[in-house]
Design an enzyme around this catalytic site. Structure first.
Site, short mmCIF file in Angstrom:
data_model
loop_
_atom_site.label_atom_id
_atom_site.label_comp_id
_atom_site.label_asym_id
_atom_site.label_seq_id
_atom_site.Cartn_x
_atom_site.Cartn_y
_atom_site.Cartn_z
N GLY A 55 0.81 -1.21 0.00
CA GLY A 55 0.00 0.00 0.00
C GLY A 55 0.84 1.26 0.00
O GLY A 55 0.30 2.37 -0.02
N HIS A 56 2.18 1.08 0.03
CA HIS A 56 3.09 2.24 0.03
C HIS A 56 3.91 2.32 -1.26
O HIS A 56 4.93 3.00 -1.30
CB HIS A 56 4.06 2.14 1.21
CG HIS A 56 3.39 1.97 2.54
ND1 HIS A 56 2.49 2.88 3.03
CD2 HIS A 56 3.48 0.99 3.46
CE1 HIS A 56 2.05 2.48 4.21
NE2 HIS A 56 2.63 1.32 4.50
N HIS A 218 -0.35 5.22 7.28
CA HIS A 218 -1.44 4.24 7.33
C HIS A 218 -2.73 4.92 7.75
O HIS A 218 -3.67 4.25 8.19
CB HIS A 218 -1.14 3.13 8.33
CG HIS A 218 0.19 2.50 8.16
ND1 HIS A 218 1.31 2.93 8.81
CD2 HIS A 218 0.56 1.46 7.40
CE1 HIS A 218 2.33 2.17 8.44
NE2 HIS A 218 1.92 1.28 7.60
#
Lengths: 330, 330
Positions: A55-56, A218
């Site tokens: 997700g990064h 996050h």
């Protein structure tokens, strides 16, 4: 839910298959979730292994290649990879010169890399670690004891990776990585929350017209929420927060990093304001990087990372690198 | 409005100031809105000039540098630059070998580049043009007579730019650019609308849970609206639409392009599906590029571009390039 996916359960595996097709210089083990530079192990060189929740992107898989990481281990979205992945990666890339783990400071990552180091050492692999904890916004967040690891990860991986590529020994590569982290600070802002595939709705509620200062990668809470600010006001806030924590001593590398959904047009404008504040504060800028490098899925927002460099670190920053996301000089 | 800006009126100028700080290899004339490679004009080489509305970054400014564009002219967001900008760019980069204008097929751009060609020719500069019109989704959209120019622009600028860097004459660089465009087709989908700074609200209404097939890069209407589809279904639809229009003859370059707000994690997964469809259809893939290259501000979605290549075009694709957004081999 506005996602370009099949089902949430296969998002990471699907992405790995897509990376494999796009980058013939990488070996992607989709089953075991390890991304390795194809020519590893490289004789006489320390290997760098990193990883963390997915997700990064492009972090970390997009930083695998000559001059930077030897391997990366992606976990599920916003979830640490497991020790087996990291140990497998270490075994795949160790040339006998040892392996440096680059670990972002999140509780799960720290524990799992520690266990992986034990597993690798049991196999006779020499392991050292650099912990990245550059985020000045908050201490002891939802996911962390101490400071979070964010944008400085890119600087640690690039600069320590360059030292490894020169054949410097493990102890020296580790100490360079530590030096980079010690001299690096970050501050991020969110203009929107992000949505994970598994949850399907925003990770927190941020009303239109407000922004969150000091956000993590996050969607962790930040320092404070305010009515929308201008790009210039945000730059003032972020850079002052960093310099308050780390008074400027010498020239810095600047990373103006997008969180994912903020257009490059806006990131460039934000960079102009960051550079203005640095000029006003008398901070010399050695190099600037603008783009989406350490992202948070579809979050709108940006972070600023400053990294103090001496001549040696700057030389290593400028050294050749050939990865999907950073590429120059070769 | 979730924008990292000062005021809408200065978005483009702010971005240019930020680009100037980040890229010392570029000369950025903020006042006249021209981005030029610093070493221009390059003796004996044809110069490439492109431009268009802002909001599609890194297109075009991020493609300025050795092996690609000599200069770029950004207009206001989603608005053509003016003829004076293009003529000024041509004068700055012409070495006497002539200038190739790379023009995306939008009514304003076509008219303004035509006027710029006249202005430049009045100054004794030899000008040729390549029109990019690769979008198979619709003809005669809001902004265009005929097909829109989208992702193929990257291929035309890279491949014709490589020919220019080799010292090939204007007529040949132009014909290579035409060949690239003739063999390239694109299809895009939107999972959300985009928001321009001036308007401050989405350019069209796309309810959650629906997607628009065949979208352009300004939020123009597409072919049809449907309930949300999986990544695999979208890949089937897009690739089939392209291959229906251009039956595969040989190997292709593949661009899986993000519209701005779709995470790289999802783009990689989408690429896996695009590659699957191409395998099923027996299309050989020579090279693949995945990332945000021809964007539409904060639109979520993606486009696929396929570009037929022979050995010569593939060699030129692989040739060294050094720009902010594309960089390899030097």
């Amino acid at each position: 839910m506005r996602m370009l996916i099949n089902v949430p359960e296969t998002v990471v595996a699907d992405a790995l298959r897509g990376m494999a097709s796009a980058y013939p210089d990488l070996t992607v083990d989709v089953e075991h979730r390890v991304i390795v530079r194809r020519d590893a192990p490289v004789a006489g060189q320390v290997a760098l292994v990193s990883g963390g929740g997915s997700g990064h992107e492009p972090l970390h898989g997009g930083f695998v290649g000559p001059g930077m990481l030897s391997a990366a281990c992606p976990g599920e979205v916003f979830t640490s990879p497991v020790p087996d992945q990291m140990a497998r990666a270490a075994a795949a890339v160790d040339s006998g010169a040892g392996v440096l783990f680059v670990v972002k400071n999140y509780t799960g990552d720290v524990l799992n890399f520690d266990m992986a180091a034990e597993l690798a050492e049991d196999e006779g692999i020499q392991v050292a670690k650099v912990l990245v904890n550059d985020d000045v916004a908050v201490t002891d967040s939802l996911f962390t004891a101490g400071r979070r690891g964010t944008g400085a990860t890119l600087f640690v991986e690039k600069i320590a990776g360059a030292a490894a590529a020169e054949g410097q020994p493990l102890e020296r590569v580790e100490s360079i990585g530590r030096q980079v982290n010690d001299g690096a600070r970050s501050f991020g802002v969110a203009l929107s929350a992000c949505t994970t595939p598994a949850k399907g709705s925003p990770t927190f509620d941020l009303p239109d017209g407000e922004l969150e200062l000091g956000i993590g990668i996050h969607g962790e809470p930040g320092r404070e929420r305010r009515p929308m600010m201008t790009s210039g006001e945000i730059a003032d806030f972020a850079v002052h927060a960093i310099l308050e924590d780390m008074p400027p001593r010498g020239p810095v590398l600047v990373l103006v990093n997008g969180m994912g959904a903020t257009p490059l047009l806006e990131l460039f404008g934000f960079n102009a304001e960051v550079q203005r504040v640095l000029r006003e504060r008398g901070v010399a800028v050695a190099r600037t990087l603008v783009g989406n490098y350490v992202t948070s899925l579809d979050m709108a927002g940006a972070s600023v990372t400053l990294c103090q460099v001496d001549e040696e670190l700057l030389r290593l920053w400028d050294a050749p690198v050939k990865t999907p996301a950073l590429r120059w000089g070769m």
